[in-house]
Design an enzyme around this catalytic site. Structure first.
Site, PDB file in Angstrom:
ATOM      1  N   HIS A 135      32.297 -16.376 121.465  1.00 18.63           N
ATOM      2  CA  HIS A 135      31.560 -16.702 122.689  1.00 18.63           C
ATOM      3  C   HIS A 135      32.476 -17.553 123.564  1.00 18.63           C
ATOM      4  CE1 HIS A 135      28.823 -18.248 125.508  1.00 18.63           C
ATOM      5  NE2 HIS A 135      28.599 -19.400 124.910  1.00 18.63           N
TER       6      HIS A 135
ATOM      7  N   ASN B 255      31.581 -19.664 131.190  1.00 18.73           N
ATOM      8  CA  ASN B 255      30.650 -19.318 130.120  1.00 18.73           C
ATOM      9  C   ASN B 255      29.522 -18.464 130.711  1.00 18.73           C
ATOM     10  OD1 ASN B 255      28.561 -19.309 128.251  1.00 18.73           O
ATOM     11  ND2 ASN B 255      28.765 -21.472 127.704  1.00 18.73           N
TER      12      ASN B 255
ATOM     13  N   CYS C 207      23.179 -18.011 123.942  1.00 19.11           N
ATOM     14  CA  CYS C 207      24.536 -17.440 123.969  1.00 19.11           C
ATOM     15  C   CYS C 207      24.845 -16.581 122.748  1.00 19.11           C
ATOM     16  CB  CYS C 207      25.567 -18.555 124.094  1.00 19.11           C
ATOM     17  SG  CYS C 207      25.246 -19.641 125.468  1.00 19.11           S
TER      18      CYS C 207
HETATM   19  N1  COA Z   1      34.395 -33.858 136.418  1.00 18.75           N
HETATM   20  C1  COA Z   1      34.940 -35.066 136.309  1.00 18.75           C
HETATM   21  N2  COA Z   1      34.496 -35.981 135.439  1.00 18.75           N
HETATM   22  C2  COA Z   1      33.464 -35.630 134.641  1.00 18.75           C
HETATM   23  C3  COA Z   1      32.850 -34.382 134.722  1.00 18.75           C
HETATM   24  C4  COA Z   1      33.343 -33.474 135.657  1.00 18.75           C
HETATM   25  N3  COA Z   1      32.830 -32.249 135.813  1.00 18.75           N
HETATM   26  N4  COA Z   1      31.840 -34.321 133.803  1.00 18.75           N
HETATM   27  C5  COA Z   1      31.838 -35.489 133.182  1.00 18.75           C
HETATM   28  N5  COA Z   1      32.807 -36.302 133.675  1.00 18.75           N
HETATM   29  C6  COA Z   1      33.158 -37.641 133.274  1.00 18.75           C
HETATM   30  C7  COA Z   1      31.990 -38.333 132.617  1.00 18.75           C
HETATM   31  O1  COA Z   1      31.145 -38.949 133.569  1.00 18.75           O
HETATM   32  C8  COA Z   1      32.715 -39.353 131.769  1.00 18.75           C
HETATM   33  O2  COA Z   1      33.113 -40.416 132.580  1.00 18.75           O
HETATM   34  P1  COA Z   1      33.016 -41.933 132.052  1.00 18.75           P
HETATM   35  O3  COA Z   1      33.914 -41.977 130.840  1.00 18.75           O
HETATM   36  O4  COA Z   1      33.504 -42.727 133.197  1.00 18.75           O
HETATM   37  O5  COA Z   1      31.580 -42.123 131.713  1.00 18.75           O
HETATM   38  C9  COA Z   1      33.961 -38.615 131.320  1.00 18.75           C
HETATM   39  O6  COA Z   1      34.169 -37.580 132.277  1.00 18.75           O
HETATM   40  C10 COA Z   1      33.827 -38.029 129.945  1.00 18.75           C
HETATM   41  O7  COA Z   1      32.594 -37.307 129.901  1.00 18.75           O
HETATM   42  P2  COA Z   1      32.099 -36.593 128.597  1.00 18.75           P
HETATM   43  O8  COA Z   1      30.739 -35.999 128.851  1.00 18.75           O
HETATM   44  O9  COA Z   1      32.273 -37.533 127.462  1.00 18.75           O
HETATM   45  O10 COA Z   1      33.188 -35.432 128.492  1.00 18.75           O
HETATM   46  P3  COA Z   1      33.505 -34.505 127.293  1.00 18.75           P
HETATM   47  O11 COA Z   1      34.862 -34.729 126.844  1.00 18.75           O
HETATM   48  O12 COA Z   1      32.412 -34.493 126.253  1.00 18.75           O
HETATM   49  O13 COA Z   1      33.477 -33.086 128.009  1.00 18.75           O
HETATM   50  C11 COA Z   1      32.113 -31.111 128.157  1.00 18.75           C
HETATM   51  C12 COA Z   1      32.251 -32.574 128.543  1.00 18.75           C
HETATM   52  C13 COA Z   1      30.815 -30.599 128.713  1.00 18.75           C
HETATM   53  C14 COA Z   1      33.265 -30.356 128.787  1.00 18.75           C
HETATM   54  C15 COA Z   1      32.188 -31.007 126.608  1.00 18.75           C
HETATM   55  O14 COA Z   1      31.277 -31.902 126.026  1.00 18.75           O
HETATM   56  C16 COA Z   1      31.902 -29.640 126.117  1.00 18.75           C
HETATM   57  O15 COA Z   1      32.674 -28.727 126.326  1.00 18.75           O
HETATM   58  N6  COA Z   1      30.790 -29.428 125.398  1.00 18.75           N
HETATM   59  C17 COA Z   1      30.379 -28.125 124.918  1.00 18.75           C
HETATM   60  C18 COA Z   1      29.684 -27.417 126.018  1.00 18.75           C
HETATM   61  C19 COA Z   1      29.423 -25.980 125.728  1.00 18.75           C
HETATM   62  O16 COA Z   1      30.267 -25.287 125.225  1.00 18.75           O
HETATM   63  N7  COA Z   1      28.222 -25.535 126.082  1.00 18.75           N
HETATM   64  C20 COA Z   1      27.797 -24.194 125.974  1.00 18.75           C
HETATM   65  C21 COA Z   1      27.504 -23.851 124.578  1.00 18.75           C
HETATM   66  S1  COA Z   1      26.829 -22.276 124.494  1.00 18.75           S
END
Ligand code: COA
Length: 422
Positions: A279, A309, A140
């Site tokens: 980004h 993204n 990215c």
């Molecule tokens: N819909 C509904 N629930 C979801 C889900 C979705 N799409 N994805 C995950 N969950 C659930 C998980 O299973 C978890 O449930 P649990 O508590 O029962 O186990 C809960 O939601 C929390 O999941 P978690 O992975 O801890 O969420 P988070 O707050 O970390 O958010 C992202 C996940 C991916 C949105 C976040 O980590 C993020 O934005 N990371 C950066 C990603 C990024 O920018 N990547 C590109 C970089 S170039």
């Protein structure tokens, strides 16, 4: 022999050139953005559509990421076709001919092939007959890396015009059963034309960084990567794997620091920036950029709600959109900041110098550009056949032609024909 010092002040001994007797200093050049363009597929995939694919819901996606919808490439749209279209729009704004371009760099994580580069295919479709072309892989952050490389070639006086493109078709490498990743990403391309000038301004400074120890946080395995041999079977070839929390922590750590560093090196401060284009990974990370730079959120550009993204394309698309909507004015100071797989991150400070421009006027140069695109389309089959002709004797040539015709008749290809890339 002559004593030299490198930039860290350590002495080094070099043997001076026998060819270059008198050093002729080149005049100082500046690399300006003079054209921009974006291309996104027309097919929209909303969060509600995703609810039918994975166990998720609109509220969860919007609260955690800010994404409402993303664009998905149709079968006939490829990284090359999106990149080519974005580049053509950028050439229209710049009013430059493809034949005047010296270098094309495509930053992408989803090239059509490992080789040839997507950039070489774009070069061919544009008819940029005097350009070198290569792809750049920095996930990215790729667009910032590519912009920096091209700008430096211009600053040294090696080249005068470059096209820098960020282009992705991430939908093709998505694991559509992984709700942690498939909700985030989208397809699209953005491009800029850079031109050298002795007018001060343009790209002022950049900071590029990498920490490969975090390579496993965000990966897209290919060519028998060690990831694909993992016993838990979690990583598939040509599928994106992401540790969301790890990436989030990394992104929030580097996003403000790197831009501050790029500003600091040229004695500027964040409050002098008119607009920050980060980004477009996630709205929470974008908001964090404003907080960490201590600038109002309105000064940080966001279109993540509409496009998700788009990896290497995201900053290029946001820049083109901001320029098109005249959110950027001549003389504005811009901060670009990217982060992603590698891990890589980078920031750039840019003084916008392009005057407001209208979309293509049907000028003589516009006509010549269309002519060069058309010639490129005609040249391709002719040159290919000529190459084959040179290799074959007349009898085998006729046999090859017959074989090809009968194969086409039996098995019409579903792959986009060359003309459809245009
Ligand atoms: N819909 C509904 N629930 C979801 C889900 C979705 N799409 N994805 C995950 N969950 C659930 C998980 O299973 C978890 O449930 P649990 O508590 O029962 O186990 C809960 O939601 C929390 O999941 P978690 O992975 O801890 O969420 P988070 O707050 O970390 O958010 C992202 C996940 C991916 C949105 C976040 O980590 C993020 O934005 N990371 C950066 C990603 C990024 O920018 N990547 C590109 C970089 S170039």
């Amino acid at each position: 022999m002559m004593g030299m010092t490198n930039h860290q002040g350590r002495s080094r001994r070099l043997y001076p050139s026998r060819i270059i007797r008198a050093a002729r200093p080149r005049p100082l050049r500046y690399a300006h953005v003079i054209g921009w363009g974006m291309e996104v597929p027309s097919e929209v995939l909303s969060n509600f559509d995703l609810e039918a694919i994975v166990d998720t819901n609109d509220e969860w996606i919007v609260t955690r990421t800010g994404v409402k919808e993303r664009r998905i490439a149709e079968q006939r749209e490829t990284t090359t076709s999106l990149a080519t279209r974005a580049a053509q729009k950028a050439l229209d704004i710049a009013d430059v001919l493809p034949s005047e371009i010296d270098l094309i760099i495509v930053a992408t994580a989803t090239p059509e092939h490992i080789f040839p580069s997507t950039a070489s295919m774009v070069q061919d479709f544009l008819g940029a007959s005097n350009a070198g072309a290569c792809d750049l892989s920095a996930a990215c952050t790729g667009f910032i890396y590519a912009l920096d490389m091209a700008a430096n070639k211009i600053r040294t006086g090696d080249i005068n015009n470059a096209i820098v493109i960020g282009a992705e078709t991430l939908s093709r490498v998505m694991n559509w059963s992984d709700r942690g990743t498939c909700i985030l990403f989208g397809d699209g391309a953005g491009a800029v034309v850079l031109q050298g000038s002795d007018v001060p301004g343009g790209i002022l400074n950049s900071v590029l960084r990498s920490d490969g120890s975090g390579w496993d946080l965000l990966t897209l395995p290919t060519v028998g990567s060690r990831d694909t041999y993992l016993e838990d079977g979690s990583h598939e070839m040509h599928r994106i794997y992401m540790d969301g929390k790890g990436v989030y922590r990394f992104a929030t750590r580097v996003i403000g620091d790197s831009l501050r560093q790029a500003l600091d090196q040229i004695d500027l401060t964040p409050d002098q920036l008119n607009l920050v284009i980060p980004h477009q990974a996630n709205q929470r990370i974008i908001n964090y950029a404003a907080k960490s730079l201590k600038i109002p959120e309105e000064k940080v550009y966001s279109n993540v709600a509409r496009f998700g993204n788009t990896s290497a394309a995201s900053i290029a698309i946001a820049l083109a959109e901001a320029a098109d909507s005249e959110r950027i004015k001549p003389g504005d100071l811009l901060g670009l900041v990217g982060f992603g797989g590698g891990l890589t991150w980078g920031a750039m400070v840019l003084e916008w110098s392009a005057l407001p421009s209208t979309r293509p006027t049907y000028s003589l140069t516009w006509g010549r550009r269309q002519g060069q695109y058309a010639m490129a389309g005609l040249r391709r089959p002719v040159v290919r056949w000529w190459r084959r002709l040179m290799l074959l004797s007349p009898t085998t040539w006729v046999a090859a032609l017959m074989r090809r015709l009968s194969r086409r008749h039996r098995n019409p290809s579903t792959y986009p024909s060359d003309g459809e890339h245009d």
